[in-house]
Motif scaffolding. Structure first.
Motif, PDB file in Angstrom:
ATOM      1  N   VAL A   1       0.837  -1.201   0.000  1.00  0.00           N
ATOM      2  CA  VAL A   1       0.000   0.000   0.000  1.00  0.00           C
ATOM      3  C   VAL A   1       0.873   1.252   0.000  1.00  0.00           C
ATOM      4  N   PHE A   2       1.910   1.274   0.823  1.00  0.00           N
ATOM      5  CA  PHE A   2       2.829   2.417   0.820  1.00  0.00           C
ATOM      6  C   PHE A   2       3.401   2.632  -0.583  1.00  0.00           C
ATOM      7  N   GLU A   3       3.777   1.563  -1.219  1.00  0.00           N
ATOM      8  CA  GLU A   3       4.362   1.659  -2.571  1.00  0.00           C
ATOM      9  C   GLU A   3       3.374   2.288  -3.547  1.00  0.00           C
ATOM     10  N   LEU A   4       2.100   1.848  -3.498  1.00  0.00           N
ATOM     11  CA  LEU A   4       1.084   2.404  -4.393  1.00  0.00           C
ATOM     12  C   LEU A   4       0.801   3.868  -4.095  1.00  0.00           C
ATOM     13  N   LEU A   5       1.047   4.280  -2.869  1.00  0.00           N
ATOM     14  CA  LEU A   5       0.838   5.671  -2.479  1.00  0.00           C
ATOM     15  C   LEU A   5       2.062   6.539  -2.756  1.00  0.00           C
ATOM     16  N   GLY A   6       3.059   5.963  -3.377  1.00  0.00           N
ATOM     17  CA  GLY A   6       4.260   6.728  -3.702  1.00  0.00           C
ATOM     18  C   GLY A   6       5.203   6.899  -2.534  1.00  0.00           C
ATOM     19  N   ILE A   7       5.044   6.079  -1.506  1.00  0.00           N
ATOM     20  CA  ILE A   7       5.945   6.108  -0.349  1.00  0.00           C
ATOM     21  C   ILE A   7       6.943   4.987  -0.531  1.00  0.00           C
ATOM     22  N   GLY A   8       8.154   5.345  -0.892  1.00  0.00           N
ATOM     23  CA  GLY A   8       9.178   4.351  -1.169  1.00  0.00           C
ATOM     24  C   GLY A   8       9.616   3.617   0.077  1.00  0.00           C
ATOM     25  N   ALA A   9      10.368   2.546  -0.135  1.00  0.00           N
ATOM     26  CA  ALA A   9      10.793   1.690   0.976  1.00  0.00           C
ATOM     27  C   ALA A   9      11.607   2.466   2.006  1.00  0.00           C
ATOM     28  N   GLU A  10      12.484   3.346   1.526  1.00  0.00           N
ATOM     29  CA  GLU A  10      13.328   4.101   2.451  1.00  0.00           C
ATOM     30  C   GLU A  10      12.485   5.080   3.277  1.00  0.00           C
ATOM     31  N   GLU A  11      11.562   5.783   2.610  1.00  0.00           N
ATOM     32  CA  GLU A  11      10.695   6.714   3.338  1.00  0.00           C
ATOM     33  C   GLU A  11       9.778   5.964   4.292  1.00  0.00           C
ATOM     34  N   ALA A  12       9.251   4.826   3.846  1.00  0.00           N
ATOM     35  CA  ALA A  12       8.369   4.031   4.705  1.00  0.00           C
ATOM     36  C   ALA A  12       9.100   3.574   5.962  1.00  0.00           C
ATOM     37  N   LYS A  13      10.348   3.176   5.804  1.00  0.00           N
ATOM     38  CA  LYS A  13      11.125   2.742   6.971  1.00  0.00           C
ATOM     39  C   LYS A  13      11.361   3.906   7.923  1.00  0.00           C
ATOM     40  N   ALA A  14      11.681   5.089   7.352  1.00  0.00           N
ATOM     41  CA  ALA A  14      11.950   6.258   8.193  1.00  0.00           C
ATOM     42  C   ALA A  14      10.704   6.726   8.923  1.00  0.00           C
ATOM     43  N   LYS A  15       9.568   6.719   8.223  1.00  0.00           N
ATOM     44  CA  LYS A  15       8.341   7.249   8.802  1.00  0.00           C
ATOM     45  C   LYS A  15       7.557   6.211   9.599  1.00  0.00           C
ATOM     46  N   PHE A  16       7.531   4.973   9.104  1.00  0.00           N
ATOM     47  CA  PHE A  16       6.644   3.964   9.680  1.00  0.00           C
ATOM     48  C   PHE A  16       7.364   2.670  10.025  1.00  0.00           C
ATOM     49  N   GLY A  17       8.676   2.738  10.174  1.00  0.00           N
ATOM     50  CA  GLY A  17       9.427   1.516  10.450  1.00  0.00           C
ATOM     51  C   GLY A  17       8.937   0.780  11.681  1.00  0.00           C
ATOM     52  N   PHE A  18       8.574   1.512  12.727  1.00  0.00           N
ATOM     53  CA  PHE A  18       8.103   0.880  13.963  1.00  0.00           C
ATOM     54  C   PHE A  18       6.816   0.103  13.733  1.00  0.00           C
ATOM     55  N   LEU A  19       5.920   0.607  12.851  1.00  0.00           N
ATOM     56  CA  LEU A  19       4.685  -0.102  12.555  1.00  0.00           C
ATOM     57  C   LEU A  19       4.973  -1.354  11.727  1.00  0.00           C
ATOM     58  N   LEU A  20       5.798  -1.204  10.692  1.00  0.00           N
ATOM     59  CA  LEU A  20       6.124  -2.354   9.849  1.00  0.00           C
ATOM     60  C   LEU A  20       6.782  -3.451  10.676  1.00  0.00           C
ATOM     61  N   ASP A  21       7.637  -3.060  11.603  1.00  0.00           N
ATOM     62  CA  ASP A  21       8.260  -4.054  12.474  1.00  0.00           C
ATOM     63  C   ASP A  21       7.212  -4.748  13.338  1.00  0.00           C
ATOM     64  N   ALA A  22       6.300  -3.963  13.909  1.00  0.00           N
ATOM     65  CA  ALA A  22       5.290  -4.539  14.803  1.00  0.00           C
ATOM     66  C   ALA A  22       4.406  -5.547  14.074  1.00  0.00           C
ATOM     67  N   LEU A  23       4.095  -5.261  12.813  1.00  0.00           N
ATOM     68  CA  LEU A  23       3.223  -6.156  12.056  1.00  0.00           C
ATOM     69  C   LEU A  23       3.889  -7.496  11.753  1.00  0.00           C
ATOM     70  N   ARG A  24       5.202  -7.570  11.916  1.00  0.00           N
ATOM     71  CA  ARG A  24       5.932  -8.811  11.643  1.00  0.00           C
ATOM     72  C   ARG A  24       5.886  -9.792  12.807  1.00  0.00           C
ATOM     73  N   PHE A  25       5.418  -9.333  13.971  1.00  0.00           N
ATOM     74  CA  PHE A  25       5.490 -10.163  15.165  1.00  0.00           C
ATOM     75  C   PHE A  25       4.106 -10.652  15.604  1.00  0.00           C
ATOM     76  N   GLY A  26       3.403 -11.289  14.677  1.00  0.00           N
ATOM     77  CA  GLY A  26       2.123 -11.898  15.021  1.00  0.00           C
ATOM     78  C   GLY A  26       1.009 -10.914  15.288  1.00  0.00           C
ATOM     79  N   ALA A  27       0.963  -9.819  14.521  1.00  0.00           N
ATOM     80  CA  ALA A  27      -0.123  -8.848  14.700  1.00  0.00           C
ATOM     81  C   ALA A  27      -1.460  -9.501  14.364  1.00  0.00           C
TER      82      ALA A  27
END
Length: 586
Positions: free
Chosen positions: A498-524
């Motif tokens: 979804v971030f990619e489709l919104l024009g939010i690249g991987a680097e920006e997504a990590k900087a802005k939302f890295g904590f959320l992406l990490d949390a979703l990896r642990f059995g959300a």
């Protein structure tokens, strides 16, 4: 200082001595007797000062409008009952009158509605007005009822940060310089969205918060820079789980706060249907007017505006039948056109149906000459036009036509008295996942970037982004969106897509939302939620169109606090402490 509230003195206290505190709502010296209507937040009670007690009588005669008083006296039955007030069967015979604080001449009379500027400049006086007291107390009861309902069902009230991280989506953030981290800033939260999702990952299952939120955006009657919402999140739920629970909550609080019984089951309508029939994703169902698509009927007529947009796959040609609207003057129709222009219309075509049985000879219209008999008959038939009706037409890009024809529908309905009494709630569901932003040349999220798509496959979403449907839903009441929510994305891979489709690249997504992406990896867990606008619901309950009437200290439409004179300049020395320098305006 007092034994009772003014507005709660009743016949059960007759013969007793009471001490009351309040303001002199009315002070009348009739020569042989003085009356004071003493007011506090519970209401008004009549106080009598009799001439045989000269010190008390003289004190009463000296009382001025809105003086702050303490009065001791004996409760007795009134000779003339005042049925308009709760205390109207009793009065207080004063034995002591103390002026706690003499009031200067007020800038306005509290039993009148002053201008907006005066109300907000002297907000503390405006809030004394009985009407404002009534509306603010409605809001207080609303919040109390919500808390009771939530607490009884195991929801956990958890506070989330006010100083947080700026994000690239949504309205502008309010920024706060971080003194201990030069050149870096906190942002005030536009909502607790990410934190409540993290709480679901953390295992709190059912969360709520009466949350203060901040958005640096243009203001109007139903928007403020800072506002209050009931924020909720559930783990292990589907859309229907969230909707059923919160629908019951809203029914309960309306019953308790304003004694209104809402529908036993709120109707549901997809976004596509709402836009097609009403030109709005928050339709006011009290107005019995609907849009009709006529593009196929006018595709081959001689009116180029119609044919061009009928042939455009992203266009729309819609008609609105206004019963008995043929009585409107040309000036009134032109005013509707001007209103439509505010929402993007290039023009508003119309046909007056004076005698439906006569076909072409029974209509009056600047565009009738461009429609052959068959096309005109088809349009009249599709719209259900009858003698005396007015047909209004909009043509253009699909979303633009929805916007301006929806706005015209509301204006016509209100102007012609077609708004039915009562309450019309509904759920609007199946929102588009994305909208295309022409200026930025990219997709933007219709709800927010954390809303789950209806499809569960990232490749499918990427391939069909233009038509993708989300799992978002809004609760609408009388044309107002009072709550909005969705099932959230709970897998990191889908969130990244979804971030990619919104024009939010991987680097920006990590900087802005890295904590959320990490949390979703642990059995959300699968989770979803909703946020309700406390200010908006309170305004509806109180019967006012402006949320400023149910906010104690609101801002003006120019984002100012007239009472405190905020915003205001900050001394250079104080700015230097937070490493901020103000640039001169260009």
């Amino acid at each position: 200082m007092r034994t009772h509230f003014c507005g709660l003195v009743d016949e059960s206290l007759i013969g007793q001595t009471v001490t009351l505190c309040g303001w002199a709502d009315v002070a009348r010296n009739l020569g042989g007797v003085c009356f004071i209507d003493l007011r506090d937040h519970e209401g008004v009670v009549q106080v009598v000062a009799e001439p045989d007690d000269r010190p008390v009588f003289d004190a009463a005669a000296d009382v001025g409008y809105e003086d702050c008083l303490r009065i001791t006296g004996t409760v007795r039955a009134r000779h003339s009952v005042n049925a308009r007030i709760r205390t109207g069967r009793v009065e207080i015979v004063a034995s002591r009158i103390e002026v706690l604080n003499k009031a200067e001449t007020l800038p306005f009379y509290l039993h009148e509605t002053p201008g907006e500027e005066a109300r907000l400049t002297w907000r503390y006086l405006d809030l004394r007005r009985p009407e404002m007291q009534r509306m603010m107390r409605t809001r207080i009861r609303l919040v109390q009822a919500l808390r009771r309902w939530l607490d009884a069902r195991g929801f956990q009230d958890i506070e989330t940060p006010i100083l947080t991280k700026a994000t690239p989506e949504g309205a502008r953030d309010f920024l706060v310089p971080a003194r201990m981290h030069p050149g870096e800033f906190y942002a005030l939260p536009q909502s607790p969205q990410l934190f409540k999702q993290i709480l679901m990952v953390a295992g709190f299952d059912r969360y709520y918060q009466i949350a203060r939120c901040f958005r640096d955006e243009a203001l109007r009657a139903d928007r403020q820079l800072e506002f209050t919402q009931l924020d909720m999140e559930f783990a292990w739920v589907s859309e229907r789980d969230v909707q059923d629970a919160t629908e019951e909550m809203i029914r309960t609080v309306f019953r308790e706060v304003v004694e209104v019984e809402l529908d036993a089951a709120f109707p549901r309508m997809t976004y596509a249907e709402a836009m097609r029939r009403y030109g709005s994703d928050k339709p006011d169902l009290r107005i019995d007017l609907e849009l009709v698509d006529v593009a196929p009927l006018v595709a081959h007529c001689e009116f180029k505006v119609f044919t061009d947009w009928a042939a455009n796959p992203d266009g729309r040609v819609a008609a609105l039948r206004v019963p008995e609207g043929a009585a409107l003057s040309r000036k009134q129709i032109d005013e509707l056109g001007a209103h439509a222009a505010k929402f993007g219309a290039k023009g508003l075509a119309w046909i007056k149906v004076e005698d439906a049985a006569r076909g072409r000879d029974g209509v009056s219209s600047p565009i009738a000459k461009f429609l052959d008999d068959a096309t005109l008959a088809a349009v009249l038939g599709a719209t259900g036009a009858q003698s005396g009706d007015l047909l209004l037409f909009g043509a253009g890009a699909w979303k633009v036509v929805c916007d301006f024809m929806g706005a015209v529908r509301l204006k016509v309905g209100r102007d012609l008295g077609r708004v039915a009494a009562g309450w019309k709630p509904l759920w609007v569901t199946d929102f588009p996942m994305f909208e295309w932003d022409e200026e930025e040349g990219r997709y933007v999220a219709l709800h927010h970037p954390f809303t789950a798509p209806a499809v569960d496959d990232e490749a499918d979403l990427r391939a069909n982004a233009k038509t993708a449907v989300s799992r978002g839903y809004d609760m609408v009441l009388n044309g107002n969106e009072i709550g909005g929510g969705s099932i959230r994305i709970h897998r990191s891979s889908m969130q990244s897509a979804v971030f990619e489709l919104l024009g939010i690249g991987a680097e920006e997504a990590k900087a802005k939302f890295g904590f959320l992406l990490d949390a979703l990896r642990f059995g959300a867990p699968p989770h979803g939620g909703i946020a309700f606008g406390i200010d908006r619901i309170a305004a509806l309950m109180a019967g006012t169109e402006s949320i400023r009437d149910v906010i104690a200290f609101p801002k003006t439409t120019t984002a100012q606090d007239l009472m405190t004179d905020a915003p205001s300049p900050i001394p250079d020395a104080q700015l230097a402490e937070v490493h901020v320098q103000v640039r001169a305006r260009d």
